[in-house]
Design a protein around this motif. Structure first.
Motif, PDB file in Angstrom:
ATOM      1  N   MET A  75       4.766  59.969  22.656  1.00  0.00           N
ATOM      2  CA  MET A  75       5.242  60.276  21.307  1.00  0.00           C
ATOM      3  C   MET A  75       6.746  60.491  21.286  1.00  0.00           C
ATOM      4  N   SER A 210       5.788  61.251   8.356  1.00  0.00           N
ATOM      5  CA  SER A 210       5.575  59.869   8.813  1.00  0.00           C
ATOM      6  C   SER A 210       6.202  58.854   7.863  1.00  0.00           C
ATOM      7  N   LEU A 277       2.759  56.466  15.945  1.00  0.00           N
ATOM      8  CA  LEU A 277       2.778  57.707  16.728  1.00  0.00           C
ATOM      9  C   LEU A 277       1.420  58.011  17.346  1.00  0.00           C
TER      10      LEU A 277
END
Length: 331
Positions: A75, A210, A277
């Motif tokens: 990540m 996001s 992610l």
């Protein structure tokens, strides 16, 4: 928060299945072989004492450490690549891993620093990022200047680590050695717990931002037009990348190429245009668990640290990227 499309959902589901298979296989294989059904029984508390001891006491903590650290590194790599718009901008390549390792080794070998290795690793990651960011000047995390500065910082941190190891007693150097190559052997339960909390919190925050992260793949003008607060998003993304890297290094040491391989696989199988992610985390966890399994069993009873396994597998791919850079974007 962006709802996942069918392709991304299928990719994440497939990676989750592969991760579960890697976990079960890792819990099964070793000097003492345990069948997958017995592994499941042990995890549910229904196995005989010997099987339960092998699975739950000897192997499970190691697998959990690999799973969490692999997900965190992947990540962090995906975030850093998105912020820099460059496939080479991973924590390992720009020196964050080496700096975190140097600080952790300083704590282990005892050079007047009494903080825990996990706290020291996080401090080292933050220092390396701040210096690289400062040296990059107005470009921030964008462009090759940030990467070149990070490479230089990583080289200096690696040299400092070697100097520290050369000036201490052999026992202290042996205790610190796993930090320099990456290993999941006998890691602190407290460090793993802190990593689990940090990973959960970091993932939750990243899911909330996001949409903003997706817009960073476009030009600044387009991102601003879409309502993204560029400076705040970049600072938050960079801070989370440092946090995840520092916590992961405090558990497994510098296993940097996970942050390169996992996001690349995630982008290949997920829908273009999104920052993958979740897929990166699942791929990173799978790679780490599988690499540790190979290290434990390939030349048993000799154990190869997981960092060496990932370097052997990932270095050719890194060379391929350097020699034949992709013309497509990160998306």
């Amino acid at each position: 928060m962006i709802m996942p499309d069918k392709r991304t959902t299928l990719a994440n589901s497939s990676l989750l299945v592969l991760l579960l298979l890697a976990v079960i296989t890792s819990l099964s294989m070793g000097t003492v072989q345990v069948s997958p059904p017995d592994v499941l029984q042990a995890l549910m508390g229904n196995a005989d004492p010997m099987t339960a001891f092998v699975v739950n006491e000897l192997r499970l903590s190691r697998v959990v450490a690999g799973l969490l650290s692999g997900a965190a590194l992947a990540m962090a790599g995906c975030l850093m690549q998105t912020l820099a718009r460059n496939r080479l901008a991973t924590p390992g390549i720009i020196g964050i891993d080496n700096a975190a390792t140097a600080f952790a080794v300083a704590s282990v070998v005892g050079v007047g620093l009494s903080l825990a290795p996990s706290a020291m690793a996080l401090a080292g990651a933050a220092c390396a990022t701040a210096i690289a960011f400062g040296l990059a000047g107005a470009n921030g995390t964008r462009g090759y200047r940030f990467i070149v500065a990070g490479i230089g910082i990583g080289a200096i941190a690696g040299a400092v680590t070697q100097v520290m190891l050369s000036r201490v007693a052999i026992d202290a150097a042996n205790a610190a050695y796993p930090w320099t190559v990456g290993s999941l052997n006998a890691r602190s339960g407290n460090s793993v717990l802190v990593l689990a909390i940090g990973l959960a919190a970091g993932y939750a925050i990243l899911m909330l931002i996001s949409r903003a992260l997706n817009t960073l793949q476009f030009s600044d003008a387009v991102a601003i037009a879409l309502g993204t607060r560029l400076k705040a998003t970049r600072i938050l993304g960079l801070a989370l990348s440092v946090l995840l890297t520092g916590l992961a290094v405090s558990v497994c040491g510098p296993v940097g190429l996970i942050a390169l391989l996992a996001p690349e696989l995630a982008r290949t199988i997920c829908r273009p245009g999104k920052v993958p992610l979740t897929a990166s985390a699942l791929a990173g966890a799978t790679f780490m668990v599988a690499a540790d399994l190979l290290g434990r069993t390939l030349f048993s009873p000799l154990e190869i640290p997981v960092g060496i396994i990932t370097a052997i597998v990932g270095s050719p791919y890194l060379l391929w990227i350097l020699l034949k850079p992709s013309r497509r974007s990160l998306t």
